[in-house]
Design a protein around this motif. Sequence first.
Motif, PDB file in Angstrom:
ATOM      1  N   ALA A   1      -1.323  -4.432  -7.231  1.00 55.92           N
ATOM      2  CA  ALA A   1      -0.709  -5.555  -6.752  1.00 55.92           C
ATOM      3  C   ALA A   1      -1.590  -6.093  -5.527  1.00 55.92           C
ATOM      4  CB  ALA A   1       0.458  -4.733  -5.631  1.00 55.92           C
ATOM      5  N   LEU A   2      -2.522  -5.704  -4.845  1.00 57.31           N
ATOM      6  CA  LEU A   2      -3.360  -6.306  -3.811  1.00 57.31           C
ATOM      7  C   LEU A   2      -4.342  -6.901  -4.667  1.00 57.31           C
ATOM      8  CD1 LEU A   2      -3.696  -3.710  -1.653  1.00 57.31           C
ATOM      9  CD2 LEU A   2      -2.561  -5.587  -0.905  1.00 57.31           C
ATOM     10  N   SER A   3      -4.694  -6.729  -5.680  1.00 57.25           N
ATOM     11  CA  SER A   3      -5.914  -7.731  -6.562  1.00 57.25           C
ATOM     12  C   SER A   3      -5.367  -8.835  -7.169  1.00 57.25           C
ATOM     13  CB  SER A   3      -6.430  -6.705  -7.675  1.00 57.25           C
ATOM     14  OG  SER A   3      -5.799  -6.106  -8.565  1.00 57.25           O
ATOM     15  N   SER A   4      -3.971  -8.757  -7.450  1.00 54.13           N
ATOM     16  CA  SER A   4      -3.532 -10.204  -8.154  1.00 54.13           C
ATOM     17  C   SER A   4      -2.509 -10.985  -7.328  1.00 54.13           C
ATOM     18  CB  SER A   4      -2.532  -9.512  -9.206  1.00 54.13           C
ATOM     19  OG  SER A   4      -1.594  -8.506  -8.825  1.00 54.13           O
ATOM     20  N   LEU A   5      -2.732 -10.907  -5.941  1.00 56.32           N
ATOM     21  CA  LEU A   5      -2.072 -11.861  -4.771  1.00 56.32           C
ATOM     22  C   LEU A   5      -2.414 -13.103  -5.362  1.00 56.32           C
ATOM     23  CD1 LEU A   5      -2.151  -9.882  -1.523  1.00 56.32           C
ATOM     24  CD2 LEU A   5      -0.040 -10.036  -3.250  1.00 56.32           C
ATOM     25  N   GLU A   6      -1.326 -14.258  -5.755  1.00 64.21           N
ATOM     26  CA  GLU A   6      -1.776 -15.403  -5.908  1.00 64.21           C
ATOM     27  C   GLU A   6      -1.999 -16.475  -4.538  1.00 64.21           C
ATOM     28  OE1 GLU A   6       1.139 -16.921  -8.524  1.00 64.21           O
ATOM     29  OE2 GLU A   6       0.633 -15.400 -10.292  1.00 64.21           O
TER      30      GLU A   6
ATOM     31  N   ARG B   1     -18.929  11.263  -3.251  1.00 63.48           N
ATOM     32  CA  ARG B   1     -17.609  12.087  -2.950  1.00 63.48           C
ATOM     33  C   ARG B   1     -17.310  11.740  -1.450  1.00 63.48           C
ATOM     34  NH1 ARG B   1     -16.511  16.147  -6.429  1.00 63.48           N
ATOM     35  NH2 ARG B   1     -18.382  16.614  -8.098  1.00 63.48           N
ATOM     36  N   GLY B   2     -15.813  11.684  -1.117  1.00 64.59           N
ATOM     37  CA  GLY B   2     -15.403  11.411   0.128  1.00 64.59           C
ATOM     38  C   GLY B   2     -14.096  10.928   0.386  1.00 64.59           C
ATOM     39  N   THR B   3     -13.740  10.451   1.424  1.00 65.83           N
ATOM     40  CA  THR B   3     -12.561   9.936   1.545  1.00 65.83           C
ATOM     41  C   THR B   3     -12.166   8.481   0.903  1.00 65.83           C
ATOM     42  OG1 THR B   3     -12.204  11.599   3.559  1.00 65.83           O
ATOM     43  CG2 THR B   3     -10.359   9.564   3.423  1.00 65.83           C
ATOM     44  N   LEU B   4     -11.278   8.273   0.147  1.00 66.51           N
ATOM     45  CA  LEU B   4     -11.047   6.946  -0.231  1.00 66.51           C
ATOM     46  C   LEU B   4      -9.931   6.427   0.509  1.00 66.51           C
ATOM     47  CD1 LEU B   4     -11.758   4.955  -2.706  1.00 66.51           C
ATOM     48  CD2 LEU B   4      -9.543   5.993  -3.620  1.00 66.51           C
ATOM     49  N   CYS B   5     -10.205   4.966   0.823  1.00 63.74           N
ATOM     50  CA  CYS B   5      -9.131   4.398   1.884  1.00 63.74           C
ATOM     51  C   CYS B   5      -8.795   3.053   1.215  1.00 63.74           C
ATOM     52  CB  CYS B   5      -9.716   4.081   3.246  1.00 63.74           C
ATOM     53  SG  CYS B   5     -10.063   5.616   4.204  1.00 63.74           S
ATOM     54  N   LEU B   6      -7.634   2.662   1.538  1.00 65.63           N
ATOM     55  CA  LEU B   6      -7.314   1.298   0.804  1.00 65.63           C
ATOM     56  C   LEU B   6      -6.757   0.391   1.880  1.00 65.63           C
ATOM     57  CD1 LEU B   6      -6.753  -0.145  -2.084  1.00 65.63           C
ATOM     58  CD2 LEU B   6      -4.684   0.715  -1.988  1.00 65.63           C
ATOM     59  N   THR B   7      -7.130  -0.975   2.131  1.00 62.38           N
ATOM     60  CA  THR B   7      -6.747  -1.863   2.983  1.00 62.38           C
ATOM     61  C   THR B   7      -6.140  -2.951   2.354  1.00 62.38           C
ATOM     62  OG1 THR B   7      -8.843  -3.034   3.174  1.00 62.38           O
ATOM     63  CG2 THR B   7      -8.575  -1.088   4.458  1.00 62.38           C
ATOM     64  N   GLY B   8      -5.920  -4.076   2.952  1.00 64.03           N
ATOM     65  CA  GLY B   8      -5.257  -5.248   2.378  1.00 64.03           C
ATOM     66  C   GLY B   8      -6.100  -5.970   1.430  1.00 64.03           C
ATOM     67  N   HIS B   9      -7.532  -5.967   1.549  1.00 65.53           N
ATOM     68  CA  HIS B   9      -8.516  -6.783   1.108  1.00 65.53           C
ATOM     69  C   HIS B   9      -9.432  -5.847   0.302  1.00 65.53           C
ATOM     70  CE1 HIS B   9      -7.227  -9.984   3.685  1.00 65.53           C
ATOM     71  NE2 HIS B   9      -6.685 -10.388   2.280  1.00 65.53           N
ATOM     72  N   HIS B  10      -9.848  -4.549   0.702  1.00 66.71           N
ATOM     73  CA  HIS B  10     -10.981  -3.729   0.334  1.00 66.71           C
ATOM     74  C   HIS B  10     -10.490  -2.185  -0.305  1.00 66.71           C
ATOM     75  CE1 HIS B  10     -12.883  -6.629   2.451  1.00 66.71           C
ATOM     76  NE2 HIS B  10     -14.010  -6.211   1.742  1.00 66.71           N
ATOM     77  N   LEU B  11     -11.245  -1.563  -1.096  1.00 67.09           N
ATOM     78  CA  LEU B  11     -11.207  -0.361  -1.363  1.00 67.09           C
ATOM     79  C   LEU B  11     -12.639   0.442  -0.555  1.00 67.09           C
ATOM     80  CD1 LEU B  11      -9.568   1.873  -2.997  1.00 67.09           C
ATOM     81  CD2 LEU B  11     -11.292   1.325  -4.927  1.00 67.09           C
TER      82      LEU B  11
ATOM     83  N   SER C   1     -25.593   8.867   2.114  1.00 66.31           N
ATOM     84  CA  SER C   1     -25.240   7.578   1.731  1.00 66.31           C
ATOM     85  C   SER C   1     -24.477   6.774   2.473  1.00 66.31           C
ATOM     86  CB  SER C   1     -24.589   7.884   0.405  1.00 66.31           C
ATOM     87  OG  SER C   1     -23.331   8.539   0.263  1.00 66.31           O
ATOM     88  N   GLU C   2     -24.299   5.523   2.507  1.00 64.48           N
ATOM     89  CA  GLU C   2     -23.534   4.516   3.268  1.00 64.48           C
ATOM     90  C   GLU C   2     -22.246   4.569   2.881  1.00 64.48           C
ATOM     91  OE1 GLU C   2     -25.559   1.035   3.434  1.00 64.48           O
ATOM     92  OE2 GLU C   2     -27.254   2.120   4.810  1.00 64.48           O
ATOM     93  N   LEU C   3     -21.354   3.872   3.687  1.00 64.74           N
ATOM     94  CA  LEU C   3     -19.876   3.671   3.271  1.00 64.74           C
ATOM     95  C   LEU C   3     -20.099   2.468   2.095  1.00 64.74           C
ATOM     96  CD1 LEU C   3     -16.765   3.437   4.307  1.00 64.74           C
ATOM     97  CD2 LEU C   3     -17.489   1.420   5.176  1.00 64.74           C
ATOM     98  N   TRP C   4     -19.293   2.980   1.151  1.00 63.19           N
ATOM     99  CA  TRP C   4     -19.026   2.198  -0.241  1.00 63.19           C
ATOM    100  C   TRP C   4     -17.755   1.427  -0.021  1.00 63.19           C
ATOM    101  CZ3 TRP C   4     -15.034   1.829  -3.838  1.00 63.19           C
ATOM    102  CH2 TRP C   4     -15.569   1.297  -5.035  1.00 63.19           C
ATOM    103  N   LEU C   5     -17.857  -0.092  -0.417  1.00 62.47           N
ATOM    104  CA  LEU C   5     -16.861  -1.168  -0.122  1.00 62.47           C
ATOM    105  C   LEU C   5     -16.944  -2.038  -1.366  1.00 62.47           C
ATOM    106  CD1 LEU C   5     -15.300  -2.151   2.229  1.00 62.47           C
ATOM    107  CD2 LEU C   5     -17.243  -3.832   2.584  1.00 62.47           C
ATOM    108  N   LEU C   6     -15.394  -2.190  -1.859  1.00 66.44           N
ATOM    109  CA  LEU C   6     -15.350  -3.034  -3.009  1.00 66.44           C
ATOM    110  C   LEU C   6     -14.148  -4.105  -2.647  1.00 66.44           C
ATOM    111  CD1 LEU C   6     -15.752  -3.426  -5.982  1.00 66.44           C
ATOM    112  CD2 LEU C   6     -13.613  -2.215  -6.193  1.00 66.44           C
ATOM    113  N   LEU C   7     -14.636  -5.401  -2.843  1.00 66.15           N
ATOM    114  CA  LEU C   7     -13.418  -6.156  -2.708  1.00 66.15           C
ATOM    115  C   LEU C   7     -12.411  -6.366  -3.731  1.00 66.15           C
ATOM    116  CD1 LEU C   7     -12.772  -8.767  -0.808  1.00 66.15           C
ATOM    117  CD2 LEU C   7     -14.113  -9.956  -2.323  1.00 66.15           C
TER     118      LEU C   7
ATOM    119  N   ILE D   1       0.773  -1.282  -0.151  1.00 67.53           N
ATOM    120  CA  ILE D   1       0.031   0.077  -0.055  1.00 67.53           C
ATOM    121  C   ILE D   1       0.920   1.287   0.181  1.00 67.53           C
ATOM    122  CG2 ILE D   1      -1.834   1.368   1.432  1.00 67.53           C
ATOM    123  CD1 ILE D   1      -3.086  -1.300   2.412  1.00 67.53           C
ATOM    124  N   ARG D   2       1.067   1.928  -1.125  1.00 69.84           N
ATOM    125  CA  ARG D   2       2.163   3.128  -1.255  1.00 69.84           C
ATOM    126  C   ARG D   2       1.193   4.226  -0.661  1.00 69.84           C
ATOM    127  NH1 ARG D   2       5.406   2.470  -5.882  1.00 69.84           N
ATOM    128  NH2 ARG D   2       5.493   0.582  -6.596  1.00 69.84           N
TER     129      ARG D   2
END
Length: 514
Positions: free
Chosen positions: A99-104, A26-36, A46-52, A7-8
């Motif tokens: 990088a995180l979306s292509s972990l094998e 519109r809001g704050t975009l956060c990046l974790t090990g598994h989600h955006l 509106s509620e929190l938006w989450l993407l695996l 995570i850069r």
Amino acid sequence: MEFSDLIRTGRAQAKLLRGPEAPPLRGTLCLTGHHLLLSPGPQATSELWLLLLRSVDSIEKRVASDSGTITLRCKDLRVLQLEIEGVEASLDIARSIEALSSLESVITSFPFFYRPKGLRLGDAWHFHPPERYYKRVARETNAWRLSEVNEDFSVCPSYPRAVIVPRSVDDGALARSARFRQGGRFPVLSYHHAPSGTVSPPLPRLCLLDQLRPFLALFCTGPANSQRGRGEPLEAFKQDSHLCRGQPLQESFVHLVEACGDPQQSTDSWLRRLEGCCWLAHVKEALSTACLAAQGMEREGACILVHGAEGTDSTLLVTSLAQLILDPLSRTMAGFQELVEREWIQAGHPFQLRCAHSAFSHARPKHEAPTFLLFLDCVWQLGRQFPLSLEFGEGLLLALFEHAYASPFGTFLCNSEKERCLCEVRTRTHSLWSGLNQPKEQRKLRNPLYAPNPLAIWPSVELQSLRLWQGLFLRWIRPPEPSEVAWEKVWQIVTDKEKTKLSQPTVSASEPQL
């Protein structure tokens, strides 16, 4: 390696565009090990938006003077656009997502960290063991037995520990037979058909010996306990079906999605591209082959031997569709879940290889193919032609498509039962069936018009009778509200009718009736 090393930039201000019908966020975009994640802020409605992140299929990035745009094309066919403040931040986030979306590594995937409320580890993994189906077969005939010759997966790495085989064949013969089969996939029972209380021949599964033949063949043999049951094909019934698989099927899927995503094309161009991608032709061929196998059992009383190149793709497609055509139990919610578990997951369809990417990835490995999606499309065609005969609706098919490509559950992880055992999937992840069978989910998945049909359902396989599955391929392009409103309306009508029946007074049989 830690997720934090990939995570850069973990946070930035952004605007999310989700399609023509959805308002921007519109809001704050956060990046974790598994989600955006995108948090609209405390004042937003509106509620929190989450993407695996595993659902991201491809990434495109563009930069301007003081901002950047990231386009995310997802495995469920969504196209999302992020407008991020700051050029460096947008480039760092794009590289981190790549990088995180292509972990094998399987054991670092999200299902090993997912702990939803109300579910316990181990729930629902025991719902569909091979022993359960064997008990059903044993009630119909004693010609088959449950073998544990593959208990340690040494005979066939892609088969489950227990398989159903002819009672007259001992484990030693099975082990010797496996040495002459690709991947060790010796013949096993897939389905035993016994209409109207009579015992009809079964539908075994077999790996094709000649690996150079790119088609699936159907051989009719006699019943397992007859003189014809020695495995010799009856040439009068031999059929070759040119089922598309592998890279050609993946290319067909890609071309169809490209055509569906072009809103500027003319009607003539759309029709040419729809015909040129050949997707509906593949649906037709799959249903035709399944009908041929089902007809052999139902009307000819034949024993069908199905075999394909590796036995893990088109073979499973045909055997599972044939069961849906013939078996009323497979058309119930629980029966269909068992069918998917037994005929696809336990039977060794390599989901991790076949569903590594969807239709947007620039990489096109030969091992990727949407065979399971083709199966779901065929099931949708059956549901459209027989709207009362399937207890489940389109919602379940869409859920299975999404989870096969990216899921918080462990059901579709790995390529075989052996790999799932090595990764301890059953003890360290949750089963998809436990999630889908929650009461709050069932309303979205069930068919409110379902009426049990004890008969076989024979679909029309002419191209004029087949339709593009708009609920999947046009799902994110056209507004979904009308279909959802109609579905809720049907549910409301059915619910009100049931309440009316329950509220009506009952008359005792001993009371006089006027």
